[in-house]
Design a protein around this motif. Structure first.
Motif, PDB file in Angstrom:
ATOM      1  N   LEU A  45      65.953   5.422 -19.478  1.00  0.00           N
ATOM      2  CA  LEU A  45      66.914   6.527 -19.500  1.00  0.00           C
ATOM      3  C   LEU A  45      66.566   7.502 -20.613  1.00  0.00           C
ATOM      4  CD1 LEU A  45      70.182   4.478 -18.959  1.00  0.00           C
ATOM      5  CD2 LEU A  45      69.149   6.071 -17.337  1.00  0.00           C
ATOM      6  N   ARG A  47      64.043   2.844 -11.948  1.00  0.00           N
ATOM      7  CA  ARG A  47      65.404   2.319 -12.169  1.00  0.00           C
ATOM      8  C   ARG A  47      66.029   1.828 -10.870  1.00  0.00           C
ATOM      9  NH1 ARG A  47      65.557   6.892 -15.610  1.00  0.00           N
ATOM     10  NH2 ARG A  47      66.707   8.171 -14.111  1.00  0.00           N
ATOM     11  N   SER A  48      65.793   2.580  -9.796  1.00  0.00           N
ATOM     12  CA  SER A  48      66.431   2.213  -8.529  1.00  0.00           C
ATOM     13  C   SER A  48      65.912   0.878  -7.994  1.00  0.00           C
ATOM     14  CB  SER A  48      66.219   3.319  -7.488  1.00  0.00           C
ATOM     15  OG  SER A  48      64.890   3.282  -7.004  1.00  0.00           O
ATOM     16  N   PHE A  90      71.666  -2.347 -14.789  1.00  0.00           N
ATOM     17  CA  PHE A  90      72.407  -2.046 -16.022  1.00  0.00           C
ATOM     18  C   PHE A  90      73.815  -2.631 -15.974  1.00  0.00           C
ATOM     19  CE2 PHE A  90      69.285   1.365 -15.864  1.00  0.00           C
ATOM     20  CZ  PHE A  90      68.913   1.540 -17.191  1.00  0.00           C
ATOM     21  N   PHE A 108      77.217  -2.121 -18.443  1.00  0.00           N
ATOM     22  CA  PHE A 108      77.687  -1.367 -19.603  1.00  0.00           C
ATOM     23  C   PHE A 108      78.980  -1.953 -20.157  1.00  0.00           C
ATOM     24  CE2 PHE A 108      75.360   1.566 -16.843  1.00  0.00           C
ATOM     25  CZ  PHE A 108      74.421   2.064 -17.723  1.00  0.00           C
ATOM     26  N   PHE A 168      82.035   1.100 -15.954  1.00  0.00           N
ATOM     27  CA  PHE A 168      81.637   2.262 -15.150  1.00  0.00           C
ATOM     28  C   PHE A 168      81.669   1.992 -13.653  1.00  0.00           C
ATOM     29  CE2 PHE A 168      78.949   3.903 -18.934  1.00  0.00           C
ATOM     30  CZ  PHE A 168      80.020   4.639 -19.409  1.00  0.00           C
ATOM     31  N   LEU A 222      83.155   3.060 -10.059  1.00  0.00           N
ATOM     32  CA  LEU A 222      83.701   4.319  -9.547  1.00  0.00           C
ATOM     33  C   LEU A 222      85.097   4.052  -8.981  1.00  0.00           C
ATOM     34  CD1 LEU A 222      80.560   5.903  -7.854  1.00  0.00           C
ATOM     35  CD2 LEU A 222      81.471   6.237 -10.162  1.00  0.00           C
ATOM     36  N   TYR A 280      70.443   4.314  -4.028  1.00  0.00           N
ATOM     37  CA  TYR A 280      69.283   5.204  -4.164  1.00  0.00           C
ATOM     38  C   TYR A 280      67.965   4.493  -3.857  1.00  0.00           C
ATOM     39  CZ  TYR A 280      72.897   8.003  -6.292  1.00  0.00           C
ATOM     40  OH  TYR A 280      74.053   8.703  -6.516  1.00  0.00           O
ATOM     41  N   ASN A 310      80.357  10.407 -17.007  1.00  0.00           N
ATOM     42  CA  ASN A 310      79.982   8.991 -16.962  1.00  0.00           C
ATOM     43  C   ASN A 310      79.480   8.594 -15.581  1.00  0.00           C
ATOM     44  OD1 ASN A 310      82.569   7.837 -19.260  1.00  0.00           O
ATOM     45  ND2 ASN A 310      80.514   8.634 -19.643  1.00  0.00           N
ATOM     46  N   GLU A 311      80.131   9.148 -14.536  1.00  0.00           N
ATOM     47  CA  GLU A 311      79.670   8.846 -13.178  1.00  0.00           C
ATOM     48  C   GLU A 311      78.236   9.342 -12.990  1.00  0.00           C
ATOM     49  OE1 GLU A 311      82.092  10.341  -9.919  1.00  0.00           O
ATOM     50  OE2 GLU A 311      80.314  10.400  -8.624  1.00  0.00           O
ATOM     51  N   LEU A 329      75.990   6.970 -14.809  1.00  0.00           N
ATOM     52  CA  LEU A 329      75.865   5.727 -14.044  1.00  0.00           C
ATOM     53  C   LEU A 329      74.910   5.912 -12.875  1.00  0.00           C
ATOM     54  CD1 LEU A 329      76.885   2.820 -13.288  1.00  0.00           C
ATOM     55  CD2 LEU A 329      78.304   4.029 -11.624  1.00  0.00           C
ATOM     56  N   ARG A 330      75.098   7.009 -12.121  1.00  0.00           N
ATOM     57  CA  ARG A 330      74.248   7.235 -10.954  1.00  0.00           C
ATOM     58  C   ARG A 330      72.783   7.392 -11.359  1.00  0.00           C
ATOM     59  NH1 ARG A 330      76.976   7.929  -6.206  1.00  0.00           N
ATOM     60  NH2 ARG A 330      79.211   8.323  -6.379  1.00  0.00           N
ATOM     61  N   ARG A 331      72.549   8.073 -12.497  1.00  0.00           N
ATOM     62  CA  ARG A 331      71.161   8.163 -12.971  1.00  0.00           C
ATOM     63  C   ARG A 331      70.630   6.766 -13.278  1.00  0.00           C
ATOM     64  NH1 ARG A 331      68.662  12.773 -14.484  1.00  0.00           N
ATOM     65  NH2 ARG A 331      66.930  11.485 -13.819  1.00  0.00           N
ATOM     66  N   ALA A 332      71.468   5.920 -13.893  1.00  0.00           N
ATOM     67  CA  ALA A 332      71.048   4.553 -14.206  1.00  0.00           C
ATOM     68  C   ALA A 332      70.775   3.754 -12.932  1.00  0.00           C
ATOM     69  CB  ALA A 332      72.114   3.854 -15.040  1.00  0.00           C
ATOM     70  N   LEU A 333      71.528   4.064 -11.871  1.00  0.00           N
ATOM     71  CA  LEU A 333      71.317   3.360 -10.598  1.00  0.00           C
ATOM     72  C   LEU A 333      70.089   3.882  -9.860  1.00  0.00           C
ATOM     73  CD1 LEU A 333      74.978   3.126  -9.220  1.00  0.00           C
ATOM     74  CD2 LEU A 333      73.651   1.353 -10.388  1.00  0.00           C
TER      75      LEU A 333
END
Ligand code: ATP
Ligand code: MG
Lengths: 233, 405
Positions: free
Chosen positions: A63, A90-91, A96, A98, A102, A104, A119, B311-312, B315-319
């Protein structure tokens, strides 16, 4: 899992990683950090506040880009990759967890877990199937339809763990995963990590809590952005 | 994942299909319905106003244009203007015959107003005439106007000699008369006249809609009326209409041609079309302003969404979401918002047009380009409003986005 199929020796290898925040003021958050994480390990990274734990986790998770040094995930150098390539890494290869979960808010527990595959190019029904299976592995198979705000903190973090694992990554990065949990939930989450680790998951656990780090077979201590000690049990 | 043979990461791509992009893009709206609904009000109003006003003006002027087509632009009105010499200029009694001698003229019909009240009976005469005028007219008046009858007959050789009357559409309505079977009498300048016909509206001579029409001979015999023509309606072949118009004054009044006023009856309709166009431009302008405000509204809501959902995004970037995926998500959200607003606006606009047109007895005309234009402009607006927020979301650093207060 699938340990025998992973040809490179290490899940993650860091060589002289440094990170400088240009500031002002300039902060040298990491200095020459080197370490290797073997497949199947449960590694604890501990250190006091400001020692560089989160910075290190962000670099390990692609990241954030290190200022210098090289890093290999499953034997492949990721330093110098494009933003798009790193997203691909990452996908597929990193999970991760946290401190803040996090999840949704508008999505059910099951959908949140399935988002771990969103993704990766896997079709929707397969994502759901795998999410359902994964939710069972963290002991929440019966709570799939619940929204995050209908779950306890401990349950929410289990959902997040399931999301981090659903795409079968090379390793899972957890930054203070118990930071928002009471002692009972902390114990049971650590138990979950131990179980998953015994089943083959590589876990890198970052915490300032020595109690939490107890379950790790190997502990690396950071101090002022440097590796202070690297102890195996 | 298991074949990590070092072959240049061809297996490591973030991918997301169109369906998932759509569902992710709509998720932000599903969880914030009220805000979504409120944020599109501006677009809805703007599109509804544009669709409505274009629809209405089309429906309105479609009928005007149809009228114009049916009624022709070759009807001239000839009347005495304000003369210098005589206070009360009038046409000479042989004006009709003189006009008839102009070559391209094929129809000449004279009318003259007669002072006097028109009442339903001889008992109720409260002095109010209901605004109905008595008019003496030639027999070919209806033909010259290209008018038609709602019921009954127009005056003919025989009925124009006797106390028979034909009512204009408004006059009949005001008197409450529908019966033309020869049983309905009206009290006209203190004489009984039999109603034998009711006309449809005459768009080229709206004054006649409010009149009770009698024949010249009957006017002379029963109403002691012997005045020359006041307004003469003239039909000439369209290709010669300008020539006819220019020779008209000298033909009617060779001594004082300046005392003759010649007009084109259809000019009134054309003026109404032009007026409705001006009206149209004004409302199109107002609609455009509403759209601009709506665009800013959506952009604003999207910027707030990006900030709130930092944060969403992290998170999505992390996913594994790429910048492109994040941009697509917010752009999709913005497009969905504005298209939703646009479709609602089109529906509202069409409904308003339909209701109004029906209430005015207009034909409903909503051109396809108005509907397509409404939807297309909402797509355009969604793109414009969403562009900056989407870029901002995409370029957010993942670590920054994951930070909590
Ligand atoms: N974006 C940044 N810009 C500048 N300095 C930063 C940034 N992020 C972290 N730092 C600094 O880098 C150092 C290491 O921070 P980091 O967040 O990695 O510590 P940590 O070990 O995770 O601490 P904690 O236990 O409090 O979470 C700190 O001195 C911090 O102030
Ligand atoms: Mg930290």
């Amino acid at each position: 899992m699938n340990l025998e199929n992973r040809s490179p020796q290490f899940a993650l290898e860091l060589k002289e990683i440094s990170k400088v925040y240009p500031g002002p003021p300039v902060v040298q958050a990491l200095s020459d950090v080197s370490m290797s994480v073997t497949h199947g390990e449960l590694l604890g990274i501990i250190g006091s506040s400001g020692s560089g734990k989160t910075t290190l986790l962000h670099i390990m998770g692609t990241l954030s880009i290190p200022s210098s040094g090289s890093m290999f995930i499953d034997g492949r150098n990721v330093v110098g990759m494009s933003d798009k390539q790193l997203s691909g890494v990452r996908s597929q290869q990193i999970g991760f967890v946290f401190q803040e979960f996090f999840l949704l808010p508008g999505f059910s527990a099951l959908e949140n877990v399935a988002n771990g595959l969103l993704y990766s190019g896997i079709p929707s029904d397969e994502r759901m199937e795998r999410a359902f299976e994964m939710l069972g592995r963290v002991g929440l198979g019966h709570r799939g339809n619940h929204l995050p705000n209908e779950l306890s903190g401990g349950e929410q973090q289990r959902v997040a763990v399931a999301r981090a694992l659903v795409h079968n990554p090379s390793f899972v990065l957890a930054d203070e995963p118990t930071g928002n949990l009471d002692s009972e939930n902390t114990a049971s989450l650590m138990e979950l990590f131990s179980t998953l680790n015994e089943e083959g998951t590589t876990v890198i656990l970052i915490t300032h809590d020595l109690e939490v780090a107890k379950s790790a077979q190997r502990k690396i201590t950071l101090r002022d952005g440097r590796v202070d000690s690297d102890l195996s049990r | 994942m298991n074949d990590s043979t070092g072959n240049k990461f061809t297996d490591l791509h973030s991918k997301m299909g169109l369906r998932d992009t759509f569902s992710v893009g709509s998720s932000g709206l599903r969880t914030r319905r009220v805000r979504a609904a409120l944020s599109v009000v501006g677009i809805t109003i703007g599109i509804a106003a544009l669709v409505g006003i274009l629809g209405l003006s089309q429906s309105g002027s479609a009928d005007l244009l149809k009228d114009l087509d049916a009624l022709g632009t070759n009807l001239l009105t000839v009347q005495a203007g304000d003369g210098f010499r005589s206070q009360q200029a009038s046409l000479s009694s042989d004006a009709t015959a003189m006009i008839d001698r102009i070559g391209p003229v094929y129809e000449v019909s004279a009318t003259t107003k007669i002072a006097g009240g028109v009442f339903l009976n001889d008992l109720i005469q409260d002095g109010r005439t209901k605004g109905i005028t008595i008019v003496a007219a030639d027999l070919n008046l209806l033909r010259a106007q290209r008018g038609s009858l709602k019921s009954g007959k127009f005056l003919d050789e025989m009925t124009s000699q006797f106390p028979f009357v034909v009512l204009g559409s408004v006059a009949a309505e005001r008197l409450g008369i529908r019966n033309t079977s020869g049983k309905q009498k009206i009290w006209l300048k203190k004489k009984w006249f039999m109603v034998i016909g009711i006309m449809e509206p005459l768009p080229l001579a709206a004054d006649l809609d409010r009149s009770a029409i009698v024949g010249y001979p009957a006017a002379g015999k029963f109403l002691e009326f012997e005045e020359p023509p006041e307004i003469i309606y003239v039909r000439a072949y369209p290709e010669h209409i300008h020539d006819v118009r220019s020779v008209m004054p000298a033909t009617v009044n060779p001594e004082n041609p300046e005392e003759v006023q010649v007009g084109r009856a259809s000019d009134v309709l054309e003026a109404r079309i032009a007026a409705s166009d001006t009206f149209l431009n004004l409302f199109v302008g107002l609609g455009a302003v509403a759209l601009l405000v709506g665009t800013i509204g959506i952009a604003n809501v999207m910027v707030i969404a990006v900030i709130e959902r930092r944060n969403e995004i992290g998170l999505r970037r992390a996913l594994g979401a790429t910048k492109f995926h994040i941009a697509s998500q917010f752009l999709t959200e913005s497009l969905l918002l504005s298209v939703l607003g646009g479709i609602t606006g089109v529906v509202v606009g069409i409904s308003v047009t339909a209701i109004y047109a029906i209430s005015r007895d207009w034909s409903i005309v909503i051109p396809v380009y108005v509907i397509a234009g409404g939807i297309l402009s909402s797509i355009l607006i969604g793109g414009i409003a969403g562009f900056y927020p989407a870029m901002r979301a995409a370029n957010m650093s993942p670590t920054e986005a994951l930070r909590t207060k």
